[in-house]
Design a protein around this motif. Structure first.
Motif, PDB file in Angstrom:
ATOM      1  N   SER A   1     130.773  72.527  23.923  1.00  0.00           N
ATOM      2  CA  SER A   1     130.286  72.064  22.624  1.00  0.00           C
ATOM      3  C   SER A   1     131.746  71.220  22.317  1.00  0.00           C
ATOM      4  O   SER A   1     131.317  70.105  21.374  1.00  0.00           O
ATOM      5  CB  SER A   1     129.908  73.125  21.693  1.00  0.00           C
TER       6      SER A   1
ATOM      7  N   SER B   1     131.687  68.153  23.843  1.00  0.00           N
ATOM      8  CA  SER B   1     130.774  67.045  23.057  1.00  0.00           C
ATOM      9  C   SER B   1     131.275  66.425  21.960  1.00  0.00           C
ATOM     10  O   SER B   1     130.925  65.437  21.679  1.00  0.00           O
ATOM     11  CB  SER B   1     129.493  68.008  22.865  1.00  0.00           C
ATOM     12  N   ARG B   2     132.025  67.321  21.114  1.00  0.00           N
ATOM     13  CA  ARG B   2     132.257  66.951  19.798  1.00  0.00           C
ATOM     14  C   ARG B   2     133.343  65.774  20.079  1.00  0.00           C
ATOM     15  O   ARG B   2     133.632  64.811  19.417  1.00  0.00           O
ATOM     16  CB  ARG B   2     132.895  68.026  18.835  1.00  0.00           C
TER      17      ARG B   2
ATOM     18  N   ARG C   1     133.561  63.719  22.809  1.00  0.00           N
ATOM     19  CA  ARG C   1     132.850  62.549  23.042  1.00  0.00           C
ATOM     20  C   ARG C   1     132.314  61.949  21.970  1.00  0.00           C
ATOM     21  O   ARG C   1     132.273  60.733  21.876  1.00  0.00           O
ATOM     22  CB  ARG C   1     131.942  63.083  24.262  1.00  0.00           C
ATOM     23  N   SER C   2     131.688  62.637  21.119  1.00  0.00           N
ATOM     24  CA  SER C   2     131.300  62.086  19.804  1.00  0.00           C
ATOM     25  C   SER C   2     132.183  61.318  18.926  1.00  0.00           C
ATOM     26  O   SER C   2     131.918  60.166  18.646  1.00  0.00           O
ATOM     27  CB  SER C   2     130.425  63.101  19.069  1.00  0.00           C
TER      28      SER C   2
ATOM     29  N   PHE D   1     131.447  55.131  25.842  1.00  0.00           N
ATOM     30  CA  PHE D   1     131.127  54.751  27.221  1.00  0.00           C
ATOM     31  C   PHE D   1     130.212  53.407  27.272  1.00  0.00           C
ATOM     32  O   PHE D   1     129.386  53.148  26.647  1.00  0.00           O
ATOM     33  CB  PHE D   1     130.376  55.786  28.111  1.00  0.00           C
TER      34      PHE D   1
ATOM     35  N   LEU E   1     122.167  56.006  17.822  1.00  0.00           N
ATOM     36  CA  LEU E   1     122.056  57.527  18.291  1.00  0.00           C
ATOM     37  C   LEU E   1     123.238  58.365  18.208  1.00  0.00           C
ATOM     38  O   LEU E   1     123.380  59.445  17.825  1.00  0.00           O
ATOM     39  CB  LEU E   1     121.616  57.586  19.742  1.00  0.00           C
ATOM     40  N   PRO E   2     124.461  57.762  18.586  1.00  0.00           N
ATOM     41  CA  PRO E   2     125.598  58.504  18.175  1.00  0.00           C
ATOM     42  C   PRO E   2     125.650  58.860  16.771  1.00  0.00           C
ATOM     43  O   PRO E   2     126.521  60.048  16.680  1.00  0.00           O
ATOM     44  CB  PRO E   2     126.887  57.649  18.767  1.00  0.00           C
TER      45      PRO E   2
ATOM     46  N   ILE F   1     123.547  59.817  14.709  1.00  0.00           N
ATOM     47  CA  ILE F   1     122.667  60.750  14.535  1.00  0.00           C
ATOM     48  C   ILE F   1     123.375  62.016  14.821  1.00  0.00           C
ATOM     49  O   ILE F   1     123.383  63.214  14.266  1.00  0.00           O
ATOM     50  CB  ILE F   1     121.290  60.780  15.163  1.00  0.00           C
ATOM     51  N   TYR F   2     123.941  62.283  15.976  1.00  0.00           N
ATOM     52  CA  TYR F   2     124.682  63.371  16.570  1.00  0.00           C
ATOM     53  C   TYR F   2     125.949  63.575  15.741  1.00  0.00           C
ATOM     54  O   TYR F   2     126.416  64.726  15.983  1.00  0.00           O
ATOM     55  CB  TYR F   2     124.951  63.255  18.105  1.00  0.00           C
TER      56      TYR F   2
ATOM     57  N   ARG G   1     125.883  63.551  12.407  1.00  0.00           N
ATOM     58  CA  ARG G   1     125.139  63.899  11.447  1.00  0.00           C
ATOM     59  C   ARG G   1     125.596  62.845  10.007  1.00  0.00           C
ATOM     60  O   ARG G   1     125.699  63.427   8.963  1.00  0.00           O
ATOM     61  CB  ARG G   1     125.664  65.304  10.783  1.00  0.00           C
TER      62      ARG G   1
END
Lengths: 220, 392
Positions: free
Chosen positions: A76, A79-80, A82-83, A88, A107-108, A110-111, A113
């Protein structure tokens, strides 16, 4: 910004079988650089990109991103990273086919927040920057390859991550669309983004500040 | 926002989602309808028991006391017992009634003027059997509303003649009143099993049958202590009065009602559980659907992960989808189930009762089922390796 030392990646496709995709790779990328990693297919360049992009972790060696030891992070935490730090741009565009261009670019956010009103504004600006402000409602299938790749670039722009990893971004495009995508990557670099371009195309690689050649999992 | 995306994804797998929805809807429908039948049935039996007199008890000879006869003196003596409010002779005889051209199986009761209190009948037209009828051995009767409707098509047929088959012969009676039958619904449903009732003066029935005694004595118990121990006390007291040992037994409607309700609720529960199994089956369908969906969207999951989605984002996305799927399915099932219950009640002329408890329960149960059976596919999706997912 990116510091890699003696990086090794070994795959075991089946028991007892081992493939050394990366063999003691060391390299560095400074902030604001435009670096091309050049190599033939099977040279290990995609594996290197996956590790730099925190999609994969190395078998051995060190990878520090902004001073952070990536091998110690949980999935996780990866993931953070990457976010927040990485965008990419893939050869196959990798847009979600059921979402419109604008939704893909959103989309990015949204992830991360980010509130809806802010998202819409950011996405609008990103689409404008790639000249697709009128195509926001189109599904990827309704766009040309070049346009799809521009949506992917808009997604990276909206995400506003400091590092852009582009894996053969022009591989599926004709020369004109490819040139326009390359121009956009340079534009991104001029605005301060660090760009790592992975390619087998020497011509494209030569437009970068610096070329790193990779063959059989080793830096030449 | 997350909900909107989940809905969109559900719509994407149109045919598959529709089938899954159907599965859940059928399961919930079954639960709602079956518990609806249970609730309505219990209500019907309860109201029937009230009609028969909730505070009443019946004294009659047991199998071992076959030769015991009950007389007027016994009625008087029983009525003086503690806890007994009133006592009434009661005679019963299966019969057949002829009204116009209609011939119906019925049950004739010989009663007196206390019938209103003791077996809770109520006149909706005319009057009930009164003291005068009993003394005059009158050929008058009170009939069930159902009998009137089945022959004349209306309920007020006071003054008409009815021919009753009693002790092997036909006798003409004048209809003095029509009684409301609290069991209308039940009797309608089980017509032929529970016959309609006709009430005549017990003295008249004695004349016709040639008996001087009674079959049973009905007791009206003091309202607030009509319980088991009172029944036991009374049983020993009446046996003492008649100098027998267990020759007489007392049946208490209250305890009968309890037993009947127990049986009914057990039956309802068992049936609902069986219907609940169909919910589990539909849960498995949801799981299959979600697994197929995860397989189809592997690449999409890879893309999402590469742009920063955490495992829990992916997990939540799929969970939301499966919960939404079951929730929508169960809403459809609930709507159809309550509709069928309501229509059924109206058709059978019963009060409309919706089993709210089961409705709520099955909604939450199926939503929980969606969550439970969605967990595995969602976890599978969340745990996909992004590189392998992208390569898909």
């Amino acid at each position: 910004m990116i510091r890699i030392k003696e990086l090794t990646k070994i795959y075991s496709p089946s028991a007892g079988q081992q493939v050394k995709a990366l063999d003691g790779v060391s390299m560095e990328v400074r902030e604001g650089e435009f670096v091309a990693i050049v190599g033939a297919s099977g040279s290990g360049k995609t594996t290197l990109m996956n590790i730099i992009g925190c999609l994969d972790t190395q078998t051995d060696g060190e990878y520090f991103l902004d001073g952070e030891d990536i091998s110690q992070l949980s999935s996780s935490q990866l993931s953070r990273i990457r976010s927040e730090k990485i965008s990419f741009i893939f050869q196959g565009f990798n847009l979600i086919p059921t979402l419109t261009a604008a939704e893909n670019a959103e989309l990015p956010l949204i992830y991360r927040r980010i509130p809806a009103a802010k998202r819409r504004e950011t996405v609008m600006r990103a689409l404008e920057a790639v000249g697709l402000e009128k195509r926001g409602d189109h599904l990827p299938a309704e766009l040309s390859g070049g346009q799809q790749q521009r949506v992917a670039i808009a997604r990276a722009l909206a995400a506003d991550a400091p590092i852009i990893l582009a894996d053969e971004p022009c591989g599926n495009l004709d020369s004109r669309a490819g040139a326009s995508v390359m121009e956009m990557l340079h534009e991104l670099n001029r605005t301060g983004k660090t760009v790592v371009l992975i390619t087998h195309d020497n011509g494209a690689a030569l437009t970068a500040h610096r070329q790193v050649r990779i063959s059989d999992g080793r830096i030449m | 926002m997350g909900l909107g995306r989940a809905l969109k994804n559900i719509r994407r797998g149109k045919g598959r989602s529709a089938l899954t929805l159907c599965g859940v809807a059928v399961g919930v429908f079954a639960v709602v309808v079956i518990s609806g039948i249970g609730v309505v049935g219990t209500q019907q039996v309860t109201s029937a028991m009230v009609t028969m007199g909730i505070n009443s008890a019946l004294v009659e000879a047991s199998e071992s006391g076959g030769d015991i006869v009950l007389t007027d003196e016994d009625v008087a003596a029983f009525s003086r017992l503690d806890g007994v409010n009133k006592a009434m002779p009661l005679m019963a005889s299966p019969s057949e009634s002829k009204l116009l051209e209609t011939s119906l199986v019925c049950y004739a009761w010989g009663v007196d003027q206390d019938a209103k209190d003791i077996i809770s009948i109520e006149a909706i037209h005319g009057r009930l059997i009164n003291e005068g009828d009993v003394e005059a051995h009158a050929m008058t009767c009170v009939i069930d509303e159902v009998l009137a409707r089945n022959s004349y098509g209306r309920s007020n047929i006071v003054g008409k003649k009815i021919r009753l088959l009693l002790a092997g012969g036909y006798y003409d009676f004048e209809i003095a009143g029509v009684a409301k039958s609290g069991m209308t619904g039940l009797q309608n449903m089980m017509s032929g099993i529970i016959p309609d009732f006709v009430y005549i003066p017990y003295t008249t029935m004695q004349d016709i049958s040639g008996k001087t005694n009674f079959d049973k004595i009905a007791l009206l118990l003091d309202g607030d202590n009509a319980d088991e121990s009172l029944t036991d006390d009374l049983t020993s007291e009446v046996n003492q009065l008649k100098n027998t040992e267990n020759g007489l037994i007392i049946t208490n409607f209250q305890s009968q009602k309890g037993q009947l309700n127990n049986i009914l609720s057990t039956v309802t529960m068992v049936l609902s559980l069986i219907a609940g199994i169909s919910l589990v089956v539909s849960g498995i369908t949801v799981m299959t659907t979600m697994l197929v969906s995860v397989g189809e969207r592997t690449r999409e999951i890879g893309i999402k992960k590469s742009i920063g989605a955490e495992n829990k984002d992916i997990m939540l996305e799929f969970l939301l989808e499966s919960v939404l799927l079951t929730a929508m399915g169960s809403l459809i099932g609930i709507a159809l189930g309550t509709l069928v219950c309501a229509v059924g009640c109206v058709v059978l002329e019963m009060p409309v009762l919706i089993p709210f408890k089961s409705v709520l329960l099955s909604f939450f149960f199926s939503a929980a089922m969606g969550a439970l059976f969605g967990v595995y596919p969602a976890m599978k999706a969340a745990r996909l390796n992004p590189i392998e997912a992208l390569r898909n």
